[in-house]
Design a protein around this motif. Structure first.
Motif, PDB file in Angstrom:
ATOM      1  N   PRO A 148      38.493  39.350  44.896  1.00  0.00           N
ATOM      2  CA  PRO A 148      39.402  40.501  44.712  1.00  0.00           C
ATOM      3  C   PRO A 148      40.691  40.336  45.503  1.00  0.00           C
ATOM      4  N   ARG A 149      41.741  41.012  45.009  1.00  0.00           N
ATOM      5  CA  ARG A 149      43.069  40.908  45.641  1.00  0.00           C
ATOM      6  C   ARG A 149      43.427  42.149  46.448  1.00  0.00           C
ATOM      7  N   SER A 150      42.609  43.193  46.363  1.00  0.00           N
ATOM      8  CA  SER A 150      42.893  44.403  47.134  1.00  0.00           C
ATOM      9  C   SER A 150      41.574  45.009  47.613  1.00  0.00           C
ATOM     10  N   GLU A 161      39.923  46.931  44.841  1.00  0.00           N
ATOM     11  CA  GLU A 161      39.209  46.076  43.871  1.00  0.00           C
ATOM     12  C   GLU A 161      37.905  45.552  44.481  1.00  0.00           C
ATOM     13  N   ALA A 162      37.959  45.176  45.765  1.00  0.00           N
ATOM     14  CA  ALA A 162      36.739  44.683  46.430  1.00  0.00           C
ATOM     15  C   ALA A 162      35.657  45.751  46.431  1.00  0.00           C
ATOM     16  N   MET A 163      36.047  46.998  46.691  1.00  0.00           N
ATOM     17  CA  MET A 163      35.054  48.077  46.729  1.00  0.00           C
ATOM     18  C   MET A 163      34.454  48.305  45.338  1.00  0.00           C
ATOM     19  N   GLU A 164      35.294  48.206  44.304  1.00  0.00           N
ATOM     20  CA  GLU A 164      34.786  48.379  42.933  1.00  0.00           C
ATOM     21  C   GLU A 164      33.760  47.294  42.611  1.00  0.00           C
ATOM     22  N   VAL A 165      34.106  46.052  42.930  1.00  0.00           N
ATOM     23  CA  VAL A 165      33.200  44.938  42.608  1.00  0.00           C
ATOM     24  C   VAL A 165      31.890  45.090  43.373  1.00  0.00           C
ATOM     25  N   LEU A 166      32.003  45.440  44.657  1.00  0.00           N
ATOM     26  CA  LEU A 166      30.788  45.594  45.474  1.00  0.00           C
ATOM     27  C   LEU A 166      29.916  46.737  44.965  1.00  0.00           C
ATOM     28  N   GLY A 211      25.009  42.358  45.633  1.00  0.00           N
ATOM     29  CA  GLY A 211      26.308  41.904  46.136  1.00  0.00           C
ATOM     30  C   GLY A 211      26.282  41.586  47.621  1.00  0.00           C
ATOM     31  N   LYS A 212      27.044  40.566  48.012  1.00  0.00           N
ATOM     32  CA  LYS A 212      27.221  40.252  49.452  1.00  0.00           C
ATOM     33  C   LYS A 212      28.673  39.913  49.682  1.00  0.00           C
ATOM     34  N   VAL A 213      29.190  40.386  50.809  1.00  0.00           N
ATOM     35  CA  VAL A 213      30.568  40.067  51.197  1.00  0.00           C
ATOM     36  C   VAL A 213      30.584  38.682  51.837  1.00  0.00           C
ATOM     37  N   LEU A 214      31.569  37.881  51.455  1.00  0.00           N
ATOM     38  CA  LEU A 214      31.815  36.606  52.142  1.00  0.00           C
ATOM     39  C   LEU A 214      33.081  36.767  52.963  1.00  0.00           C
ATOM     40  N   ALA A 215      32.939  36.715  54.295  1.00  0.00           N
ATOM     41  CA  ALA A 215      34.119  36.811  55.177  1.00  0.00           C
ATOM     42  C   ALA A 215      34.407  35.400  55.694  1.00  0.00           C
ATOM     43  N   VAL A 238      31.250  38.417  47.089  1.00  0.00           N
ATOM     44  CA  VAL A 238      32.581  39.031  47.028  1.00  0.00           C
ATOM     45  C   VAL A 238      33.396  38.500  48.208  1.00  0.00           C
ATOM     46  N   ASP A 239      34.296  37.572  47.911  1.00  0.00           N
ATOM     47  CA  ASP A 239      35.099  36.892  48.934  1.00  0.00           C
ATOM     48  C   ASP A 239      36.266  37.800  49.339  1.00  0.00           C
ATOM     49  N   VAL A 240      36.292  38.210  50.609  1.00  0.00           N
ATOM     50  CA  VAL A 240      37.344  39.149  51.049  1.00  0.00           C
ATOM     51  C   VAL A 240      38.521  38.433  51.727  1.00  0.00           C
ATOM     52  N   ASN A 241      38.548  37.111  51.637  1.00  0.00           N
ATOM     53  CA  ASN A 241      39.564  36.357  52.379  1.00  0.00           C
ATOM     54  C   ASN A 241      40.992  36.539  51.870  1.00  0.00           C
TER      55      ASN A 241
END
Ligand code: FAD
Length: 315
Positions: free
Chosen positions: A11-13, A16-21, A28-32, A52-55
């Motif tokens: 995601p780019r925002s 968007e990240a919250m929607e995907v998660l 789902g898992k966050v990748l930091a 979900v890559d938050v980088n």
């Protein structure tokens, strides 16, 4: 080994990240920074369907000294927070702890918030958040909540972050006036997770009498263990110069440097009595408890010395 298959999202925002998660739910898992998650994936200890890559969420790459503390965004790497002069001035324990986290290359990638959500009982930052009484901000579409540290760490590698939630920041309260902190640990090799570690926070009044003393232990049980030892040292009136106690202990009914030392030794024993380490291939529980006792006295004394320095600079 290779990780199990997963669907990758970039995601780019934050929205968007919250929607995907939210859509991925428990899958789902966050990748930091990936410094903990990638090894877990490669060892197939976790198998999320969606990563979900938050980088790319640069809006979360923030370190802000707010009134009362430091707010660290979810993309702020350990190294950035460690280098931040504003963060170190507001809360010195952050830098004291971050220097002990792994190696520089890992600190260049790993994130402070990722470490908190990962909730490893051997990790330094969960202990810092617990000792300071900080909080983690969790968000999902249409809802944001701040979870205090006391309720955030729920077990080994378990936190209050629920499936579908994104941790957006963490808040570390500032160091108050006439307060000092210290963090000491023992690891087999520099940069390894600690066999045992203790961070301490001590407050004095203007007369250099102890008003509060707390410690937190790592590698000492399923979650960071915060122990209030004020009762052992309250009212002691040490003139602490460069870490050495040189005068009496008004509140203990005795006087002299010996009484002061005994107060901290009793406090350290009280800390060690509260931990629940386990035997493992690295160390026995008894050895970890012994280390905790030694490190607790060291950290508490150093925190008191640092608080006394602060009182001195205010005069
Ligand atoms: C060799 C080695 C030595 C290490 N030594 C230490 C050490 O001594 N002390 C120490 O504390 N750590 C140590 N670490 C771990 C390191 O500090 C990690 O960086 C940290 O634990 C996790 O941060 P990360 O950003 O890499 O998170 P990731 O690995 O990307 O994620 C970790 C977990 O947190 C979740 N997560 C991450 N960010 C978010 C978010 N914003 N919202 C919701 N969930 C999120 C992920 O889904 C995953 O479950 C070591 C790592 C290695 C590889």
């Amino acid at each position: 080994m290779k990780p199990p298959p997963f669907e990758y999202h970039a995601p780019r925002s934050v929205a968007e990240a919250m929607e995907v998660l939210a859509a991925a739910g428990p899958e789902g898992k966050v990748l930091a920074g990936g410094q903990s998650l990638i090894p877990l994936l490669n060892m197939r200890l976790v198998a999320p369907g969606h990563l979900v890559d938050v980088n790319r969420l640069t809006e979360l790459d923030t370190v802000e000294a707010e009134p009362g503390g430091v707010r660290v965004g979810a993309l702020a790497r350990h190294a950035r927070v460690e280098r931040s002069a504003g963060a170190a001035a507001a809360q010195p324990l952050l830098r004291q702890a971050l220097r002990l986290v792994a190696h520089p290359v890992i600190r260049n990638r790993g994130t402070v918030v990722g470490s908190l959500v990962h909730a490893d009982p051997a990790a330094e930052l969960p202990a810092v958040l617990a000792l300071l009484g900080g909080s983690v901000r969790l968000a999902r579409p249409g809802a944001v909540r701040d979870v205090p540290a006391a309720g955030f760490f729920t077990g080994p590698l378990e936190s209050a972050a629920e499936p579908g939630e994104l941790a957006v920041s963490a808040f570390f309260p500032a160091l108050g006036p006439r307060c000092g902190t210290a963090f000491h640990e023992v690891a087999r090799r520099h940069g390894d997770y600690a066999l045992a570690g203790v961070a301490a926070l001590v407050s004095l009044d203007d007369g250099l009498r102890v008003t509060a003393a707390r410690a937190v232990c790592v590698s000492a049980g399923p979650v960071p263990v915060v122990v209030d030892v004020t009762g052992h040292v309250a009212g002691t009136s040490p003139a602490v110069v460069s870490g050495a106690a040189v005068s009496g202990a008004a509140g203990t009914g005795t006087s002299g440097a010996g009484a002061f030392a005994d107060g901290w030794a009793a406090a350290a024993r009280a800390v060690a009595g509260r931990v629940e380490p386990e035997d493992d291939i690295h160390a026995s529980a008894a050895y970890r408890r012994h280390l905790t006792c030694v490190l607790a006295e060291r950290a508490l004394r150093e925190a008191a010395a640092s608080a006394a320095d602060d009182v001195g600079t205010r005069r």
